[in-house]
Design an enzyme around this catalytic site. Structure first.
Site, short mmCIF file in Angstrom:
data_model
loop_
_atom_site.label_atom_id
_atom_site.label_comp_id
_atom_site.label_asym_id
_atom_site.label_seq_id
_atom_site.Cartn_x
_atom_site.Cartn_y
_atom_site.Cartn_z
N GLU A 60 62.33 10.33 -12.46
CA GLU A 60 61.93 9.33 -13.47
C GLU A 60 61.01 9.90 -14.53
O GLU A 60 61.15 9.62 -15.72
CB GLU A 60 61.28 8.11 -12.80
CG GLU A 60 62.25 7.17 -12.12
CD GLU A 60 62.66 7.63 -10.72
OE1 GLU A 60 62.12 8.64 -10.22
OE2 GLU A 60 63.53 6.98 -10.11
N HIS A 129 59.67 -1.24 -3.75
CA HIS A 129 60.86 -1.65 -4.51
C HIS A 129 60.89 -3.14 -4.82
O HIS A 129 61.92 -3.70 -5.13
CB HIS A 129 62.15 -1.28 -3.74
CG HIS A 129 62.32 0.17 -3.50
ND1 HIS A 129 61.60 0.87 -2.56
CD2 HIS A 129 63.13 1.09 -4.10
CE1 HIS A 129 61.96 2.15 -2.56
NE2 HIS A 129 62.90 2.32 -3.51
#
Lengths: 326, 435
Positions: A60, A129
């Site tokens: 990321e 998450h």
């Protein structure tokens, strides 16, 4: 108008914008063939090719950084994060670079970057998450924060985000992807940033909610209506820029404020709104603003526990009554 | 030295009064003998004068507040004087306390159970919005009972509050007349509904009703007081009346002489004077039947019936027997003036021993009054009218006046009563005897 899911509204808007502007491209994990795990890029590679619909490794910080660079170099990249929790991996790129470049280059460089992806509860995805990150990004100047709660808003706000010359954090909600709604077919349909949506008009209490909690707030409003309490439900749509005027005006009318979000209550954006309302509409308040948000703990994996951590419809109802001393 | 102004007791039955108007603002100057405030009891509206001269340092009872008698309502002193010591003596005022305000009907209808609100010892808390609403509605938020936590005054309390915005008299009349006092438009301080407002409401209602059914006038307050007293009079006394005609020629002449000398004396003054003198000659007429016997009074407190808008009132010329004509004249004028302005003190309309009532101004030749109980005599005075009378077998024109004496036959008999009446006539026909 077409009836679309939230996910398809996003996919179609991306496609329309890619047709509209060659500089628009998208990159992220598993987007080429899979079309993203929620289908927001489904079949885009077929139409636009893998040059403009690019798979990335699970890195990321790197590909958000690549997006910042591409944007600064003149492209209009859309960077998809599989989970918005992973913004934390790329925090330096987002907050130190994307958010600051335009200012630090004296306005000579701009960063027309959209970082988008889903967040939130609903699937028992556990602590890394399931987070709601919008409050964090509201705190650092230089990055816009959009949170659509309907398919049409997803389409309209995303178009505005892509065409904005500044970095935009575009926060979708995983539990909303399958929700359906009417979406204008007009490829120019856009919803301006900084204009809150009054989802339901009311006169007794103002409930400000975003994303998944807009529907929960409306559900609470229905229950309250049956008990003779008229709630006004407002979705700010964008936290940066924030349409505080609409909220203040509403509170001036109702005299009571509830903020409810899935993000943690402490230091959450509801606190900011409550503070601004108190600064601007103190005289109109009949009770202290009430903030509802996730409890100050990590979101559990277990779905039952997940629900115990985040506000429930019943709590919104109770908060509204409490604000009315009922 | 700062002084307290207290809610004065005006009459035996008075327990509380409502301040309807302050004539002097806080910080303004009060002058002894000048009007300070106007108040209303269940019986009358009265203007109270300041009894000291100084600065009105503090008003404790605002316009519209109902205050028990003797409670401090203001402080008068010198500019800059420290009133904290005096104020500290005051218990928190009973006026304006939410406890006195009944819970509004609508709040009850809404099923709300407001917390019991004690008289606020400290500050009264209201939400900003409640204050805003109160301001919009021109209400004093502190008067509103709070239903929030710890008696917090919230918006709903203000909206549901039907202000107790009526004077006691207005409320009483409204109840009697069957009108809703909250329908009246308040013209008093803070929109307080006054008697006049209720009367206007009643009048307005009448317009819409078939007025041929008559008018219901409330029988209460002063009207009832008078009525009860008259009923008592007819029930307790054995009353009957004598009548006599008086030739007022010399009284007319004497009055003209006074007039020529720039002294104003009225015929009524002559009559009062003549009555006072005659009463000293006939103590049986100046008497009261008590449990212990007939008390023949050795003083004359002469009542004079006066008609004022609120009804009959009888101011008393005390010790009239000791007064000269000029004094009686001055005293009668002052009392009549006070009566008309509602400024009579209780001592000025109680304790009479005999009453004179004059309806001559209405053109009445003669009329029969009833006793002003517990007195034993009352003199009804008709108009002075030129009449043809026979004197020395000649018909001449003389200003004649008819006197009617009603007396209590339990206390005295017809002959002495007739003699008394004749004595009054004698004085009036020879008024120099009064000088």
């Amino acid at each position: 108008m077409s009836i679309k899911t939230y996910a398809v509204a996003i996919r179609d808007t991306i496609a329309q914008e890619m047709r509209h502007d060659d500089k628009v491209f998208i990159m992220g994990e598993d987007i080429e063939v899979l079309g993203g795990i929620f289908g927001c890029t489904r079949d885009l590679a077929k139409e636009f090719g893998t040059e403009r619909v690019r798979n990335t490794p699970i890195t990321e910080a790197t590909f958000v950084g690549a997006g910042v660079g591409a944007a600064t170099a003149g492209m209009r990249p859309i960077v998809e994060l599989m989970y918005m929790d992973f913004t934390y991996v790329a925090m330096d790129q987002i907050l130190n670079q994307a958010a600051k470049i335009r200012y630090m280059f004296g306005g000579k460089a701009k960063v027309p970057l959209v970082i988008r992806g889903q967040q939130g509860i609903g699937r028992g995805n556990a602590g890394q998450h399931s987070q709601s990150v919008e409050s964090l990004f509201m705190h650092i100047p230089g990055i816009k924060v959009a949170c659509p709660s309907t398919p049409a808003e997803a389409a309209g706000l995303l178009r505005t985000a892509i065409r904005d010359d500044n970095p935009v954090l575009f926060l979708e909600h995983k539990a909303l992807y399958s929700t359906k709604g009417e979406v204008p077919d007009d490829p120019e349909f856009a919803i301006p940033f900084g204009k809150a949506a009054i989802k339901k008009e009311g006169k007794d209490v103002t409930i400000v909610a975003n994303l998944l909690y807009v529907s929960k707030a409306l559900e609470a409003a229905d229950i309250l209506e049956k008990e003779g309490i008229s709630a006004e439900v407002i979705d700010p749509l964008t936290l940066v820029p924030l349409d505080i005027d609409t909220i203040v005006k509403s509170v001036q009318k109702t005299g009571r404020l509830i903020t409810v979000h899935e993000a943690h209550r402490e230091g959450g954006w509801g606190a900011e709104i409550a503070a601004q309302v108190m600064e601007r509409a103190f005289r109109y308040l009949d009770s202290p603003p009430i903030r509802l948000g996730a409890k100050q703990c990590t979101l559990p994996f277990n779905l039952g526990l997940e629900n115990a951590v985040v506000p429930q419809v019943d709590q919104i109802v109770q908060a509204a009554k409490q604000s009315l001393y009922r | 030295m700062a002084e307290k102004v207290i809610m004065p007791k005006q009459g035996l039955q008075m327990t509380e009064g409502t301040i309807t108007r302050w004539f002097v603002k806080e910080g303004g100057n009060c002058v002894s003998g000048q009007p300070l405030f106007e108040m209303e009891t269940d019986k009358l509206v009265i203007t109270i004068d300041a009894n000291v001269t100084g600065k009105l340092l503090k008003i404790l009872a605002l316009e519209g507040s109902t205050v028990p008698i003797t409670e401090t309502i203001a402080i008068i002193g010198q500019e800059g004087e420290d009133t904290s010591a005096l104020l500290a003596q005051e218990k928190p005022s009973q006026a304006n306390t939410p406890a006195m305000m009944p819970v509004s009907a609508s709040a009850q209808a809404a099923g709300l159970t407001p917390m019991p609100v004690a008289a606020p010892a400290g500050p009264v808390y209201a939400t900003p919005r409640a204050k805003l609403r109160a301001e919009e509605k021109n209400l004093n938020v502190e008067q509103i009972p709070g239903s929030g936590p710890d008696g917090l005054i919230i918006e709903r309390d203000v909206l549901a509050f039907i202000p107790q915005k009526a004077t006691p008299l207005a409320k009483a009349i409204a109840q009697q007349e069957g009108v809703n006092v909250s329908d009246a438009v308040g013209s008093g301080a803070h929109g307080k509904v006054t008697r006049a407002d209720v009367n206007a409401l009643i009048a307005a209602r009448k317009d819409t009703l078939n007025t041929r059914h008559g008018t219901l006038v409330p029988y209460e307050g002063k009207r009832k007081m008078i009525g009860d007293k008259m009923q008592e009079s007819l029930r307790t006394h054995a009353q009957l009346s004598h009548q006599i005609k008086v030739d007022m020629s010399r009284a007319v002449e004497l009055r003209e002489s006074f007039k020529a000398a720039d002294r104003k004396v009225s015929y009524n003054d002559f009559i009062l004077m003549a009555t006072a003198r005659a009463l000293m000659d006939f103590p049986a007429m100046n008497a009261e039947l008590t449990d212990k016997g007939i008390l023949q009074k050795d003083y004359v407190h002469l009542g004079m019936a006066v008609d004022v808008p609120s009804g009959l009132i009888v101011p008393v010329i005390r010790d009239a027997d000791l007064m000269r004509l000029g004094e009686i004249s001055a005293c009668a004028a002052e009392l009549a003036d006070k009566a008309k302005n509602g400024k009579l003190l209780p001592t000025e309309y109680t304790g009479s021993s005999f009453t004179v009532t004059n309806l001559g101004m209405f053109g009445l030749e003669c009329f029969v009054p009833i006793l002003n109980t517990p007195e034993s005599g009352i003199l009804g005075v008709g108009k002075i009218e030129k009449q043809a009378v026979v004197i020395n077998d000649e018909i001449v024109i003389r200003p004649m006046m008819c006197l009617t004496l009603t007396y209590d036959h339990r206390v005295t008999d017809g002959a002495p009563a007739a003699q008394f009446l004749a004595r009054v006539k004698q004085y009036l026909e020879n008024p120099f005897l009064l000088l």
